[in-house]
Design a protein around this motif. Structure first.
Motif, mmCIF file in Angstrom:
data_model
loop_
_atom_site.group_PDB
_atom_site.id
_atom_site.type_symbol
_atom_site.label_atom_id
_atom_site.label_comp_id
_atom_site.label_asym_id
_atom_site.label_seq_id
_atom_site.Cartn_x
_atom_site.Cartn_y
_atom_site.Cartn_z
ATOM 1 N N LEU A 244 0.806 -1.102 0.038
ATOM 2 C CA LEU A 244 -0.003 0.140 0.063
ATOM 3 C C LEU A 244 0.809 1.388 -0.133
ATOM 4 C CD1 LEU A 244 -2.931 -0.967 2.152
ATOM 5 C CD2 LEU A 244 -2.638 -1.396 -0.205
ATOM 6 N N GLU A 245 1.926 1.234 0.353
ATOM 7 C CA GLU A 245 2.998 2.456 0.602
ATOM 8 C C GLU A 245 3.342 2.490 -1.160
ATOM 9 O OE1 GLU A 245 6.347 1.966 3.127
ATOM 10 O OE2 GLU A 245 7.331 3.746 2.294
ATOM 11 N N LEU A 246 3.556 1.559 -1.703
ATOM 12 C CA LEU A 246 3.849 1.755 -3.023
ATOM 13 C C LEU A 246 2.801 2.245 -3.836
ATOM 14 C CD1 LEU A 246 6.377 -0.504 -4.863
ATOM 15 C CD2 LEU A 246 4.282 -0.172 -6.075
ATOM 16 N N ALA A 247 1.468 1.749 -3.709
ATOM 17 C CA ALA A 247 0.147 1.975 -4.154
ATOM 18 C C ALA A 247 -0.139 3.387 -3.984
ATOM 19 C CB ALA A 247 -0.696 1.126 -3.883
ATOM 20 N N GLU A 248 0.420 3.798 -2.691
ATOM 21 C CA GLU A 248 0.039 5.476 -2.585
ATOM 22 C C GLU A 248 1.041 6.196 -3.477
ATOM 23 O OE1 GLU A 248 -0.286 6.519 1.687
ATOM 24 O OE2 GLU A 248 0.640 8.251 1.186
ATOM 25 N N LYS A 249 2.054 6.032 -3.677
ATOM 26 C CA LYS A 249 3.227 6.767 -4.309
ATOM 27 C C LYS A 249 2.772 6.758 -5.622
ATOM 28 C CE LYS A 249 7.351 5.145 -5.207
ATOM 29 N NZ LYS A 249 8.810 4.339 -5.114
ATOM 30 N N ILE A 250 2.507 5.593 -6.075
ATOM 31 C CA ILE A 250 2.099 5.528 -7.508
ATOM 32 C C ILE A 250 0.885 6.474 -7.566
ATOM 33 C CG2 ILE A 250 1.383 3.926 -9.498
ATOM 34 C CD1 ILE A 250 3.596 2.116 -8.449
ATOM 35 N N ALA A 251 -0.163 6.124 -6.936
ATOM 36 C CA ALA A 251 -1.296 6.935 -7.226
ATOM 37 C C ALA A 251 -1.278 8.601 -7.156
ATOM 38 C CB ALA A 251 -2.431 6.641 -6.190
ATOM 39 N N LEU A 252 -0.551 8.913 -6.182
ATOM 40 C CA LEU A 252 -0.151 10.350 -6.096
ATOM 41 C C LEU A 252 0.707 10.785 -7.390
ATOM 42 C CD1 LEU A 252 0.914 11.058 -2.370
ATOM 43 C CD2 LEU A 252 -0.861 12.122 -3.767
ATOM 44 N N ASN A 253 1.616 9.967 -7.729
ATOM 45 C CA ASN A 253 2.421 10.606 -8.942
ATOM 46 C C ASN A 253 1.452 10.488 -10.179
ATOM 47 O OD1 ASN A 253 4.385 9.589 -11.503
ATOM 48 N ND2 ASN A 253 5.291 10.996 -9.906
ATOM 49 N N ALA A 254 0.650 9.505 -10.292
ATOM 50 C CA ALA A 254 -0.275 9.556 -11.343
ATOM 51 C C ALA A 254 -1.320 10.758 -11.374
ATOM 52 C CB ALA A 254 -0.898 8.191 -11.531
ATOM 53 N N LYS A 255 -1.568 10.946 -10.133
ATOM 54 C CA LYS A 255 -2.772 12.139 -10.275
ATOM 55 C C LYS A 255 -1.982 13.634 -10.027
ATOM 56 C CE LYS A 255 -5.879 14.151 -10.676
ATOM 57 N NZ LYS A 255 -6.825 13.787 -11.884
ATOM 58 N N VAL A 256 -1.007 13.756 -9.307
ATOM 59 C CA VAL A 256 -0.723 15.257 -8.743
ATOM 60 C C VAL A 256 0.722 15.818 -9.626
ATOM 61 C CG1 VAL A 256 -2.008 14.960 -6.646
ATOM 62 C CG2 VAL A 256 0.630 14.636 -6.742
ATOM 63 N N GLN A 257 1.440 14.625 -10.142
ATOM 64 C CA GLN A 257 2.772 15.215 -10.738
ATOM 65 C C GLN A 257 2.649 16.148 -11.940
ATOM 66 O OE1 GLN A 257 4.800 13.875 -13.668
ATOM 67 N NE2 GLN A 257 6.483 14.827 -12.967
ATOM 68 N N ARG A 258 1.782 16.061 -12.762
ATOM 69 C CA ARG A 258 1.088 16.974 -13.768
ATOM 70 C C ARG A 258 -0.298 16.659 -14.129
ATOM 71 N NH1 ARG A 258 4.298 18.078 -19.399
ATOM 72 N NH2 ARG A 258 3.037 19.884 -19.812
ATOM 73 N N CYS A 262 -2.606 14.236 -20.433
ATOM 74 C CA CYS A 262 -3.686 12.986 -21.005
ATOM 75 C C CYS A 262 -3.258 11.753 -20.134
ATOM 76 C CB CYS A 262 -3.781 12.774 -22.333
ATOM 77 S SG CYS A 262 -1.959 12.290 -23.246
ATOM 78 N N ASN A 263 -1.965 11.637 -19.794
ATOM 79 C CA ASN A 263 -1.641 10.263 -19.102
ATOM 80 C C ASN A 263 -1.550 10.259 -17.362
ATOM 81 O OD1 ASN A 263 0.801 11.760 -18.372
ATOM 82 N ND2 ASN A 263 1.881 10.572 -19.791
ATOM 83 N N ALA A 264 -2.198 11.502 -17.100
ATOM 84 C CA ALA A 264 -2.493 11.445 -15.582
ATOM 85 C C ALA A 264 -3.798 10.683 -15.348
ATOM 86 C CB ALA A 264 -2.690 13.083 -15.264
ATOM 87 N N MET A 265 -3.494 9.991 -14.066
ATOM 88 C CA MET A 265 -4.842 9.473 -13.599
ATOM 89 C C MET A 265 -6.096 9.996 -13.275
ATOM 90 S SD MET A 265 -5.234 6.926 -10.046
ATOM 91 C CE MET A 265 -4.614 8.283 -9.047
ATOM 92 N N GLU A 266 -7.379 9.513 -13.891
ATOM 93 C CA GLU A 266 -8.679 10.324 -13.623
ATOM 94 C C GLU A 266 -9.311 9.663 -12.460
ATOM 95 O OE1 GLU A 266 -8.513 13.210 -14.526
ATOM 96 O OE2 GLU A 266 -7.751 13.399 -16.374
ATOM 97 N N THR A 267 -9.161 8.163 -12.622
ATOM 98 C CA THR A 267 -10.097 7.484 -11.616
ATOM 99 C C THR A 267 -9.071 6.463 -11.019
ATOM 100 O OG1 THR A 267 -11.962 7.627 -13.194
ATOM 101 C CG2 THR A 267 -11.918 5.616 -11.496
ATOM 102 N N LEU A 268 -9.424 6.434 -9.723
ATOM 103 C CA LEU A 268 -8.696 5.347 -8.842
ATOM 104 C C LEU A 268 -9.634 3.908 -8.529
ATOM 105 C CD1 LEU A 268 -6.054 4.329 -6.997
ATOM 106 C CD2 LEU A 268 -7.161 5.697 -5.321
ATOM 107 N N LEU A 269 -9.116 2.806 -8.808
ATOM 108 C CA LEU A 269 -10.140 1.739 -8.499
ATOM 109 C C LEU A 269 -9.203 0.902 -7.376
ATOM 110 C CD1 LEU A 269 -10.464 0.643 -12.235
ATOM 111 C CD2 LEU A 269 -12.066 1.884 -10.743
#
Lengths: 422, 422
Positions: A244-258, A262-269
């Motif tokens: 879950l630490e890795l999941a949080e890191k990836i989710a945050l990067n996918a959403k907030v880094q930029r 178009c390759n930013a995350m829009e939905t977390l499952l």
């Protein structure tokens, strides 16, 4: 260009001139193409004051027309942005030239030596909005890949685009190439686009880059081949046993880094099996990063501060610090959600399970499918392609980032010694 | 399907069902796909009397409607032709499965392991005329490459096509796969085609196979991606210093071995430097082979029995024992003629000169460019692809013969260990 008919004739004439110029670009040596790109970089740098001047006129008209601050920002050229265009030309000059390369040749039983040679497409059309740097980058990519290019920018950047295109034409001419190989349509009249989309037999490819309206118009009206760079509704799926630490890191990067790309995350499952622990945790982290959360009922039961997601949220490309969150039943639930709402762009799983990683890779239909990595890696530079024209969500020809190789096609070649068919 | 609206709804429903069925085909094992193809082959053989019966009804209606003898011949099924369809299924079963293959994976500097995996396109539409064997071959190729297929045959072969498609559906069902993966639109109403060409987001590719009218209609009206299999105006250019015996052998083979196919030669170009010797010689050989010759003024001066070629002759696809002959000034004249009149299909040079061979290979824009070999080699089997869907003259995605690999696209895959972008 006074009447519509005159405009149609003029756009066709420009396209045919550009196509003709492409014949020499297609067989120009790598050296000459690189010299032209180097010259374009120098001209861009030398012309910085003139480019800023031309751009200022666009910006002033944009402000008067009430463009948003974000649009004005994208439109504005300054020294560092012009330097970035020059650097892009130099980077593209350093990249390997795909033209003429052959991956493999095989000798057929009759002795015929056959293979497939990468060759330019011919004349590539680009229709784009707002950012004037696209003019330079599209021209440089097309030139290096041996294609002529027909550019049609937005009215808000008309003067900036004209000034940039003019420098490329000059660079071509000074290197003994036909300046028409980089042709900017000198009107932003919508009618010019209506002509471009019907130039069958002249335009070998048309790439619309811009908002949904532009892409839809081109897709619905084009008789020429089109590659779409459509919206990215990208997901990260956190599997039940994920770190879950890795999941949080990836989710945050996918959403907030930029968030605006178009390759930013829009939905977390989130798998129901880890939702109780992960949903509150990721909600805290996202909230701390100023992300607005919109959850389904199961997610909101675990993080009540989330807004309620509507049906539209699952198909929305926010391009902003907004995230929808859904709790799903394992990988099957996640695969079903992605099959229904994904946009064939970028999909990531976070998991420790080998079988789930392999199912994700195999079963998800998207231009880039990742395991334990951020969606932000669906990018020409990050995947090793170098500069790109954008990310195609059309499956034909190029699926994913479109670099120099994707601006080429492959023709069959055969060396014989008199072979005939029996 | 009584009203046009009802028909539109029904065609869309069938397409969406087929697309849905494609999800399971896309991830079906090679073993299961091959077993289905083997079963289809057996069913075709076992059903020979029923297929001939269904076909007889088509043939009788065709005769009553006044179809030409050539069309009736293409329409007719008999034992050997049905056996050929069964053999094609078995050949496609033996071919390598492209789905899931990855040519190369590379480790990026951040440790991400990335590559491109071949995956099916999804739902492929085929619109075709006359020959019912296309039903079997298209279904088999799509099935092996993991695609669902939406077939729309011609009205003249409606019963034959339905009987063949039915056998594929049965083979799928008996192997535990969704029979909707091979869907034949059960009407040959032109309105069904009008619906198909607009199925954006459902049809991933549409391939029209048939006459110029059909291809033009699809190209002009489609909002879905299209790959054209257009006409072949193929040339053989005999260079000044060519081995004239070899040139005669290649020219004869290219013209007469099977004149009715798209990779047959339509125009012979002869360098003025060898025209005096070669034109009379090749004219005698062609005339002996019952080829009607149509020459330009320079050719007719050397072989006065030739008819006079008109402007239309240089763009004509005769598909018959007719040949146009022009004398050109060296390789530059030949390249200019091909650039003007070629159809991007197949172009051959006969030469002893290394530099001319390399210029021809490099400068000619066509899906297959040959040196010292017959144009008839632009064929999936001859080039080593195996069975093909036809020869694409569209540059995007597939340029040349379209085999199993060309019915796939490549998605990016990435294996990470928690990589995020900085």
């Amino acid at each position: 260009m006074e009447t519509d008919n005159g405009l149609a004739t003029e756009v066709r004439r420009l396209a045919e001139r550009a196509k003709q110029a492409g014949r020499a670009i297609a067989i120009a040596s790598t050296q000459r193409k690189n010299a032209t790109l180097g010259r374009a970089a120098r001209l861009l740098r030398e012309s910085t004051p003139a480019l800023i001047e031309a751009n200022r006129a666009d910006v002033e008209r944009g402000k008067a027309a009430g463009l948003s601050a974000a649009m004005i920002d994208r439109l504005t050229l300054d020294g560092p942005r012009i330097e970035k265009m020059a650097l892009a030309c130099e980077e593209i000059a350093r990249a390997a030239d795909p033209v003429g390369s052959i991956d493999e040749m095989v000798r057929r039983p009759n002795g015929l030596l056959v293979g497939r040679m990468k060759v330019p497409l011919g004349l590539v059309g680009i229709v784009y909005e707002s950012r004037p740097n696209v003019t330079a980058e599209a021209a440089a990519l097309c030139l290096k890949s041996g294609n002529a290019v027909l550019l049609r920018g937005g009215s808000e950047a008309a003067r900036s685009n004209a000034a940039i295109a003019q420098l490329f034409a000059r660079a071509l001419e000074e290197e003994g190439l036909d300046p028409a190989a980089v042709t900017l349509i000198p009107t932003t009249d919508r009618a010019a686009l209506a002509v471009m989309v019907k130039l069958s037999g002249v335009l070998d490819l048309l790439i619309p880059r811009g908002g949904e309206g532009l892409i839809r118009y081109v897709s619905e009206n084009a008789t020429v081949p089109v590659i779409q760079h459509y919206k990215g509704v990208c997901h990260v799926y956190v599997d039940g046993d994920a770190d879950l630490e890795l999941a949080e890191k990836i989710a945050l990067n996918a959403k907030v880094q930029r968030p605006g790309v178009c390759n930013a995350m829009e939905t977390l499952l989130v798998d129901a099996a880890c939702a109780k622990e992960f949903v509150p945790r990721v909600a805290r982290a996202m909230t701390a990063a100023k992300v607005e959360l919109r959850g389904d009922a199961r997610a909101r039961a675990l993080a009540p501060d989330m807004k309620e997601a509507t049906d539209e949220d699952w198909d929305a490309e926010y391009l902003d610090l907004v995230l929808s969150v859904a709790v799903v039943d394992g990988i099957d639930g996640a695969l079903a959600h992605v099959a229904k709402h994904g946009s064939l762009h970028t999909e990531a799983i976070v998991t420790r399970r080998y079988d789930h990683a392999q199912r994700w890779i195999r079963e998800v239909d998207a231009s880039c499918v990742l395991v334990n990595a951020s969606t932000r890696f669906n990018d020409g530079g990050e995947l090793g392609l170098g500069a790109e024209m954008g990310i195609s969500t059309t499956k034909l020809h190029a699926y994913g980032p479109m670099g120099l190789e994707e601006l080429c096609t492959r023709k069959w070649i055969a060396y014989g010694e008199g072979q005939v068919r029996g």
